[in-house]
Design a protein around this motif. Structure first.
Motif, short mmCIF file in Angstrom:
data_model
loop_
_atom_site.label_atom_id
_atom_site.label_comp_id
_atom_site.label_asym_id
_atom_site.label_seq_id
_atom_site.Cartn_x
_atom_site.Cartn_y
_atom_site.Cartn_z
N PRO A 42 17.92 57.41 -75.20
CA PRO A 42 17.52 58.06 -73.75
C PRO A 42 17.77 57.25 -72.42
N GLU A 43 18.03 56.28 -72.85
CA GLU A 43 18.48 55.31 -71.70
C GLU A 43 19.37 55.56 -71.50
N ASN A 58 21.41 52.02 -69.80
CA ASN A 58 20.81 50.61 -70.16
C ASN A 58 20.32 50.12 -71.14
N PRO A 60 18.59 47.45 -73.86
CA PRO A 60 18.33 45.29 -74.67
C PRO A 60 19.15 45.04 -75.84
N MET A 86 25.25 49.63 -69.99
CA MET A 86 24.57 48.25 -70.16
C MET A 86 24.10 47.24 -70.99
N THR A 88 20.66 44.54 -71.22
CA THR A 88 19.64 43.91 -70.36
C THR A 88 18.83 43.64 -71.39
#
Lengths: 168, 140
Positions: A42-43, A58, A60, A86, A88
């Motif tokens: 979902p991110e 984003n 992990p 990205m 993070t």
């Protein structure tokens, strides 16, 4: 006349058949399939323009970033992928102060990080972690202590020892 | 008296109020209770019963982790801080930069759960970031 109608009908059918077989999927169709592929992430968001998929969001770690691209690459009609996701990284583990101690196991380390994150918002108390046991000392209001206790229990320690805590 | 007897009312209520995956284990003199309550109200009730049997949770003979089943992606969450605003961070951890705030009692939505502790939320202004789950309560 009848013959002409029949042949036109036949032509239409043939055309429809060709379109169905050879037609490229539209951006809307690709978008739907891409969204379906990414339903477990979902991110990550995806945008489709003329078969080019732009990924954003984003995650992990690098593995998740690559996984998203691999999933999308498998979708029919995707020409190319622009991966703008990205990475993070999760918070680094708390530094070990006592270097002579035996190395902490992962569970103990996770517990310490979790406790540090929680107790930051509770000035007035000191929370220590030792071998899976969380000890709380200091002074707190009953309502705040309930919130703290609920959060600490959520980290699954072996025990939450509040013998040194004064509840106001 | 065994711990299961001492906390019988708590365990019985958890069972009768529809707590899923309810697990009750006694290890080294501590009763570990975990499960998934059907609502935030059931969770609150279980904590109230625990507090009645063991005033202010001071004995240290129970570790209870009750999650709420309605805390799923897309769910509405209320910010349940004492009075202050809730920090919304770039990543999951208190060392991560703060990118926004959610007001006390504000309703936000759950985007995803990074872990049991860190949830990705969206505020009413559309800001997305990570917040600590201890201050978020599903709205029924």
């Amino acid at each position: 006349m009848r013959n002409k109608q029949l042949s036109i009908a036949f032509l239409c059918l043939a055309l429809a058949f060709m379109v169905a077989c050879k037609g490229k999927p539209s951006d809307t169709q690709i978008q739907a399939k891409v969204t379906e592929q990414l339903s477990g992430m979902p991110e990550v968001t995806a945008d489709v323009k003329e078969g080019v998929v732009t990924l954003a969001g984003n995650v992990p770690d690098d593995a998740a970033r690559t996984a998203a691209e691999t999933k999308v690459a498998a979708v029919d009609g995707v020409k190319s992928i622009t991966n703008n996701i990205m990475v993070t990284p999760p918070a680094p583990p708390a530094p070990v102060v006592d270097t002579t101690a035996v190395p902490m196991n992962a569970a103990e380390e996770a517990l310490r990080t979790g406790v540090a994150d929680i107790t930051k918002d509770f000035p007035g108390v000191d929370v220590k972690v030792d071998a899976g046991v969380v000890s709380v000392t200091g002074e707190l209001s009953a309502a705040k202590w309930k919130t703290l206790k609920q959060a600490l229990d959520g980290l699954h320690p072996k025990k939450v020892d509040a013998a040194g805590l004064k509840v106001k | 008296m065994s711990l299961q007897d001492k906390y019988k009312e708590l365990i019985d209520t958890a069972r009768s109020s529809g707590t899923d995956n309810l697990q009750v284990n006694e290890t080294d003199g501590v009763l570990h209770i975990s499960g998934e309550a059907p609502s935030g109200a059931v969770k609150d009730n279980l904590w109230n019963i625990y507090g009645k049997i063991d005033p202010n949770f001071l004995t240290g003979d129970v570790v209870m982790d009750i999650k709420v089943a309605t805390a799923v992606e897309g769910a509405k969450l209320e910010v349940v801080t004492q009075s202050s605003n809730l920090n919304v961070r770039k990543g999951p951890g208190t060392d991560q930069p703060i990118i926004g705030k959610a007001g006390h009692k504000e309703i936000v939505s759950l985007v995803s759960k990074h872990s049991d502790q860190w949830w990705l939320i969206r505020t009413k202004d559309g800001e997305e970031g990570y917040a600590h789950a201890q201050y978020l309560r599903p709205v029924e």
